[in-house]
Motif scaffolding. Structure first.
Motif, PDB file in Angstrom:
ATOM      1  N   ALA A 119       0.940  -1.306   0.158  1.00  0.00           N
ATOM      2  CA  ALA A 119      -0.148  -0.061   0.058  1.00  0.00           C
ATOM      3  C   ALA A 119       0.820   1.242  -0.054  1.00  0.00           C
ATOM      4  N   ASN A 153       0.820   4.305  -2.802  1.00  0.00           N
ATOM      5  CA  ASN A 153       0.835   5.694  -2.207  1.00  0.00           C
ATOM      6  C   ASN A 153       1.942   6.614  -2.557  1.00  0.00           C
ATOM      7  N   ASP A 188       4.476   6.822   2.671  1.00  0.00           N
ATOM      8  CA  ASP A 188       3.691   7.031   3.740  1.00  0.00           C
ATOM      9  C   ASP A 188       3.160   8.628   3.981  1.00  0.00           C
ATOM     10  N   ASN A 189       2.546   9.025   5.058  1.00  0.00           N
ATOM     11  CA  ASN A 189       2.011  10.289   5.221  1.00  0.00           C
ATOM     12  C   ASN A 189       3.159  11.200   5.323  1.00  0.00           C
ATOM     13  N   ASN A 190       4.279  10.783   5.819  1.00  0.00           N
ATOM     14  CA  ASN A 190       5.240  11.881   6.133  1.00  0.00           C
ATOM     15  C   ASN A 190       5.735  12.230   4.631  1.00  0.00           C
ATOM     16  N   GLY A 224       3.890  12.133   2.124  1.00  0.00           N
ATOM     17  CA  GLY A 224       2.702  12.932   1.749  1.00  0.00           C
ATOM     18  C   GLY A 224       2.708  14.322   2.278  1.00  0.00           C
ATOM     19  N   GLY A 225       3.052  14.344   3.309  1.00  0.00           N
ATOM     20  CA  GLY A 225       3.599  15.712   3.606  1.00  0.00           C
ATOM     21  C   GLY A 225       4.290  16.686   2.948  1.00  0.00           C
ATOM     22  N   LYS A 280       2.835  17.474  -0.438  1.00  0.00           N
ATOM     23  CA  LYS A 280       1.996  18.673  -0.387  1.00  0.00           C
ATOM     24  C   LYS A 280       2.907  19.956  -0.387  1.00  0.00           C
ATOM     25  N   GLU A 298       2.232  23.235  -2.762  1.00  0.00           N
ATOM     26  CA  GLU A 298       2.047  24.185  -2.303  1.00  0.00           C
ATOM     27  C   GLU A 298       2.895  25.261  -2.806  1.00  0.00           C
ATOM     28  N   GLU A 339      -1.890  11.580 -10.116  1.00  0.00           N
ATOM     29  CA  GLU A 339      -2.438  12.250  -8.918  1.00  0.00           C
ATOM     30  C   GLU A 339      -1.527  13.439  -8.691  1.00  0.00           C
ATOM     31  N   ARG A 394      -2.675   6.751 -11.460  1.00  0.00           N
ATOM     32  CA  ARG A 394      -3.875   6.707 -10.932  1.00  0.00           C
ATOM     33  C   ARG A 394      -4.380   5.289 -11.116  1.00  0.00           C
ATOM     34  N   LYS A 426      -2.032   2.812  -9.134  1.00  0.00           N
ATOM     35  CA  LYS A 426      -2.488   2.983  -7.630  1.00  0.00           C
ATOM     36  C   LYS A 426      -3.549   2.128  -7.284  1.00  0.00           C
ATOM     37  N   GLN A 427      -4.702   2.175  -8.156  1.00  0.00           N
ATOM     38  CA  GLN A 427      -5.847   1.646  -7.746  1.00  0.00           C
ATOM     39  C   GLN A 427      -5.673  -0.001  -7.735  1.00  0.00           C
ATOM     40  N   LEU A 458      -3.302  -0.895  -4.756  1.00  0.00           N
ATOM     41  CA  LEU A 458      -4.101  -1.043  -3.539  1.00  0.00           C
ATOM     42  C   LEU A 458      -5.166  -2.257  -3.553  1.00  0.00           C
ATOM     43  N   GLY A 477       1.619  14.727   7.842  1.00  0.00           N
ATOM     44  CA  GLY A 477       1.280  15.062   6.609  1.00  0.00           C
ATOM     45  C   GLY A 477       0.841  16.579   6.674  1.00  0.00           C
ATOM     46  N   TYR A 529      -2.121  17.566   7.144  1.00  0.00           N
ATOM     47  CA  TYR A 529      -3.082  17.671   6.240  1.00  0.00           C
ATOM     48  C   TYR A 529      -4.285  18.631   7.199  1.00  0.00           C
ATOM     49  N   LEU A 552      -3.518   4.180   5.208  1.00  0.00           N
ATOM     50  CA  LEU A 552      -3.095   3.959   3.859  1.00  0.00           C
ATOM     51  C   LEU A 552      -3.259   2.635   3.304  1.00  0.00           C
TER      52      LEU A 552
END
Lengths: 168, 552
Positions: A78, A82, A85-87, A89-90, A93, A97, A113, A121, A124-125, A128, B254, B256, B299
Motif C-alpha cells: 500500500a 501511495n 507514507d503520510n510523512n 505525503g506531507g 503537499k 503548495e 494524482e 492513478r 495505484k488503484q 491497492l 502530513g 493535512y 493508507l
C-alpha cells in the motif's frame, strides 16, 4: 535570498562590461549552462529518489512475504501504491503548495494524482486492490496471485522509471 | 415534549458470555417502505440565536467552515440540552460582532431556555467545534470548545454551572474537531483536537477572493495554504494535561487539513481507535495499541481513500454497524461533485468502499456535505443516513452553470435492505429548509423514543428537526457510560451499537446507545461490554424505555 544574490552577481557582471560590448560574456553563458545542467538534473534526481523509495517498499514487501508476514507485506504494498507514507505525503503537499508538479501534463490528463512521480492513478488503484486481496486471501494460492499481481506491476513501474533515467 | 425516558436501573454485572455474531449481510429493516417526517421547531422552541462565520461573501476559507454543536444533559435532569458554538461576524476588514456560544436548557415542554450566562459557558472566541466528555470523572459532562485562537475546556461543576479550566489543552490557531476519550486506558479522558489551516486573523481580515471558479472569484484554499498540526493531550488528573502528540504516535505528519474526528473501536479489541477526516488528503486511521500509543494504518486499511485510490475532501463522518456483523462501518462526507463514501469494515482494519453497492453515490454527488449520522431514524431496525449540506462559496448562487447553491437542502436517506433511498423530498417541512448547514448532533430531544436532529447553520439560527415519523418499530435506549458496545438479540435478529465519541462535523451527539428494533415484541438477550472486557448479560430486557447501567 539566494536568487537575489544571483541576480546581483549577474547585474554586476553586466554593468562591468565595456560600453561597446554587444554579447553576453562567455563566463556568464558558461555559468548559466552549468546551472541549466543542475536544474535539469534535479528532475532526474527526484525521479531517482522516488524510484529508490519505491524499490525499498517492494523489497520490504518481498522480504515480509517470504517470512509469512502478510499484514506487513500488504502494508508495504500500500505504501508503494501511495508513493510513500503520510510523512512523504506531507513533503509532496509542500512541493505542491510551492507550485511543483512533477507530472504537470499527466495530472492535467488525469493520469497522475497531484505530485505523484511514478505511480499512475490506474496503477495505484490496482496496487491497492492487490494489497487488499493479499490481506483477505483465504489460502496460499490466493496470496500468491495477489503478490504476483502486485510484483508484476511494481516492477513494470520501476522499469519505466529506470528507462527514463537511462535515457536522460 | 416530555421529561426524560422512564429509566430502568440495572447493575453492571460481569458475565463471561457475549454475543455470538454470524456472517455479515446487509440487513433489511422491518418496514417495507420507510416513511420519515421531520419538522423544524427551532423558532417556536426558542432556539433563535444565529451562529456567525465571517462575512457574507466569505473571502477567506476560515469563513466557510461553520460551527459545531452538541446535545448533552448538562444538568442531569434526564433530558437533552443544546450547546451551540458561535463564530464571529465580520464587516469589511473589521470584526463587527464576537458571537457568543449558547447553552439552551431543555425545559421539558417543547421549549429551550438560554442559560448561557447563568451556566458560564458564553465563550466569545471565534468558535469552531465542541466535544463533550467527563475529564474529571465526576459524572457531569464537560465541554471542550475549539476556537480560532485559544481553546477552552469548561469543567462542569455539577450544579448547572461551568468553569473554564486554567491552562487547559488546546491548539493555538484554527483548531476544529474535539473529542474527549480514554486514549491510554488509564481510566480518565484525554483530549484530541484536529486543526485545519495555519493562518492569522490579519490574513482573514485582509483576504480577497483570488481563486477562479466557474468564472467567478472565490476564496483560496485549502490547496496552497499551510496546514496546522493536530494535537493530543494526555489527562494527568487534577485538571492538568500535557501535550503527548508525538510520543502517542498521533503526530499530524502530513500537516493535512483535518476536520471531523471520531473515536470508535474499529477492530473490536475494546479500546477506542481514531478516524480523522482530512480535507483534500488521505484520511487518518489510527489503531489504538492499548498502551497509550497509536499506529496510523490508513493508507493500507482501505479507509483513507476511495475505491479508486483517490484522496477525497473529508469533512465529517459517522460510524455504525450497517451490515450487522458487529463491527462499526464508516461514512465520510466530502465536497461538491464528489460522493460521500461508505467504508465497510471487514475486520482487522480492512475496509472496502461500498458506496456504489449501497446506492449512496447519486444523492451525495452534488451537495457539499458536512455533519452526518448513521442512526435508525424510523425505528425499523437498520441505520439510516442524514447529511447536513451547504456550499462554501456564496458565489455559487451567481453561477447557475455550477448546478449548486450556497444554501442547500439536507439529505435523508432511508436504509432499505442495505440500499439507501433518498427520501428527502418527502420527509416533511424540516427537509425543505434551505441553509448552509454544517454541524449535526443527534439525540432524543423530546423523549419520545425516536431520534431528533440538531443542525447548525452558517450565519443563521440552528435548525431543530423533531422526528415526527410514524414509528416503524419498537425502540430501546441504553445509558451505559462505561460500555464500549451494547448488543441486543431478539429472535433471529441481533444488533450491536458502539460507543462513538465525536463524529459528525465538529459536533457531539448523545452518547447513549439507541436501538430501533422493528417489529420486535421482546428482547431475548442484552449484553453490555465494557472497555476492560467485562460483560453484563441480561435476559428479557424491556423495550420502549431507557435502561441505565451503572458500575457498582
Amino acid at each position: 535570498m539566494k536568487a537575489k544574490i544571483s541576480v546581483l552577481i549577474v547585474a554586476a557582471a553586466l554593468l562591468a562590461l565595456p560600453a561597446a560590448a554587444q554579447e553576453t560574456p562567455q563566463s556568464i553563458v558558461t555559468a548559466y549552462d552549468a546551472l541549466a545542467d543542475t536544474i535539469l538534473s534535479v528532475r532526474d534526481a527526484e525521479l531517482g529518489f522516488v524510484a529508490a523509495m519505491l524499490d525499498g517498499h517492494l523489497h520490504a514487501a518481498k522480504t515480509l512475504m517470504s517470512k509469512g508476514d502478510v499484514e506487513g507485506a500488504a502494508a508495504q504494498m500500500a505504501l508503494f501504491a501511495n508513493e510513500g507514507d503520510n510523512n512523504i505525503g506531507g513533503v509532496r503537499k509542500r512541493l505542491l503548495e510551492g507550485g511543483h508538479h512533477f507530472n504537470a501534463d499527466g495530472e492535467e490528463q488525469g493520469i497522475y494524482e497531484p505530485g505523484y512521480v511514478i505511480v499512475t492513478r490506474e496503477a495505484k488503484q490496482a496496487l491497492l486492490e492487490a494489497s487488499k486481496e493479499l490481506r483477505l486471501a483465504a489460502g496460499d494460492v490466493e496470496r500468491l496471485a495477489a503478490w504476483d499481481k502486485f510484483a508484476t506491476m511494481a516492477k513494470a513501474l520501476l522499469g519505466g522509471a529506470a528507462k527514463t533515467l537511462g535515457a536522460g | 415534549m416530555s421529561p426524560g425516558h422512564p429509566g430502568v436501573h440495572l447493575g453492571l454485572l460481569a458475565a463471561a458470555v457475549g454475543l455470538a455474531l454470524g456472517p455479515a449481510a446487509f440487513t433489511a429493516g422491518d418496514a417495507a417502505a420507510a416513511e420519515l417526517r421531520f419538522v423544524d421547531i427551532a423558532a417556536p422552541a426558542g432556539v433563535t440565536a444565529p451562529t456567525w462565520c465571517g462575512r457574507p461573501e466569505k473571502p477567506h476559507i476560515m469563513e466557510s467552515n461553520g460551527t459545531g454543536l452538541a446535545v448533552l444533559d448538562y444538568d442531569g435532569d434526564g433530558d437533552l440540552d443544546l450547546y451551540l458554538v458561535n463564530g464571529w461576524r465580520l464587516e469589511g476588514n473589521r470584526v463587527a460582532e464576537r458571537g457568543v456560544n449558547r447553552l439552551y436548557r431543555n425545559e421539558g415542554d417543547g421549549t429551550f431556555a438560554d442559560v448561557t450566562a447563568r451556566a458560564g459557558v458564553g465563550d466569545d472566541g471565534w468558535g469552531s467545534g465542541v466535544g463533550v466528555g467527563d475529564v474529571d470523572g465526576d459524572g457531569a459532562p464537560d465541554l471542550m470548545v475549539t476556537n480560532f485562537g485559544a481553546d477552552v475546556l469548561y469543567r462542569n461543576r455539577g450544579d448547572g454551572t461551568f468553569e473554564p479550566l486554567a491552562d487547559g489543552p488546546g491548539i493555538d490557531g484554527w483548531s476544529a474537531g474535539a473529542i474527549l476519550f480514554d486514549a491510554d486506558g488509564d481510566g480518565d479522558q484525554d483530549v484530541y483536537l484536529t486543526a485545519y489551516i495555519d493562518c492569522t486573523m490579519e490574513e482573514v481580515l485582509e483576504a480577497q477572493p483570488e481563486l477562479d471558479w466557474e468564472g467567478l472569484k472565490v476564496m483560496l484554499g485549502p490547496f496552497g495554504l499551510a496546514g496546522l498540526g493536530n494535537g493530543y493531550f494526555e489527562n494527568l488528573g487534577g485538571g492538568r494535561f500535557r501535550d503527548a502528540t508525538v510520543e502517542a504516535g498521533l503526530a499530524d505528519v502530513g500537516r493535512y487539513y483535518s476536520f471531523g474526528v471520531a473515536a470508535v473501536d474499529l477492530d473490536a479489541d475494546l479500546d477506542l481507535d481514531l478516524y480523522v477526516a482530512n480535507d483534500s488528503n488521505p484520511n487518518y486511521v489510527y489503531d489504538n495499541q492499548g498502551d497509550g500509543t497509536f499506529k496510523e494504518v490508513g493508507l493500507w486499511s482501505g479507509a483513507a481513500l476511495d475505491a479508486m485510490g483517490n484522496a477525497q475532501a473529508g469533512m465529517g463522518l459517522a460510524a455504525g454497524d450497517l451490515d450487522s456483523d458487529g463491527l462499526p462501518d464508516l461514512l465520510v462526507t466530502n465536497f461538491h461533485k464528489d460522493v460521500s463514501t461508505i467504508y465497510r469494515n471487514l475486520g482487522d482494519f480492512i475496509f472496502e468502499d461500498v458506496t456504489r453497492q449501497m446506492a449512496l453515490s447519486e444523492a451525495t454527488y452534488m451537495p457539499l456535505s458536512w455533519g452526518t449520522t448513521l442512526s435508525d431514524l424510523d425505528l425499523d431496525g437498520d441505520l439510516d443516513v442524514f447529511v447536513a449540506n451547504g456550499h462554501i462559496y456564496p458565489q455559487a448562487d451567481l453561477a447557475p452553470q455550477a448546478g449548486t447553491s450556497f444554501r442547500q437542502r439536507n439529505l435523508l436517506l432511508a436504509n432499505e435492505g442495505g440500499v439507501f433511498r433518498d427520501l428527502s423530498a418527502a420527509a416533511g417541512p424540516g427537509l425543505e429548509v434551505l441553509e448552509a448547514s454544517h454541524g449535526l448532533a443527534v439525540g432524543d430531544l423530546d423523549g419520545d423514543g425516536d431520534l431528533d436532529l440538531a443542525v447548525s447553520n452558517v450565519d443563521a439560527p440552528a435548525t431543530l428537526l423533531r422526528n415526527d415519523s410514524p414509528p416503524a418499530g419498537a425502540w430501546l435506549m441504553v445509558s451505559a457510560p462505561a460500555a464500549m458496545r451494547v448488543g441486543v438479540v431478539a429472535g433471529q435478529r441481533r444488533w450491536v451499537r458502539h460507543r462513538i465519541v465525536g463524529g459528525s462535523f465538529l459536533s457531539e451527539s448523545d452518547p447513549r446507545f439507541h436501538f430501533g428494533l422493528g417489529h420486535v415484541q421482546a428482547i431475548d438477550r442484552l449484553t453490555v461490554v465494557l472497555a476492560g472486557g467485562a460483560r453484563s448479560r441480561h435476559h428479557g430486557a424491556p423495550i420502549g424505555r431507557q435502561l441505565v447501567f451503572q458500575r457498582h
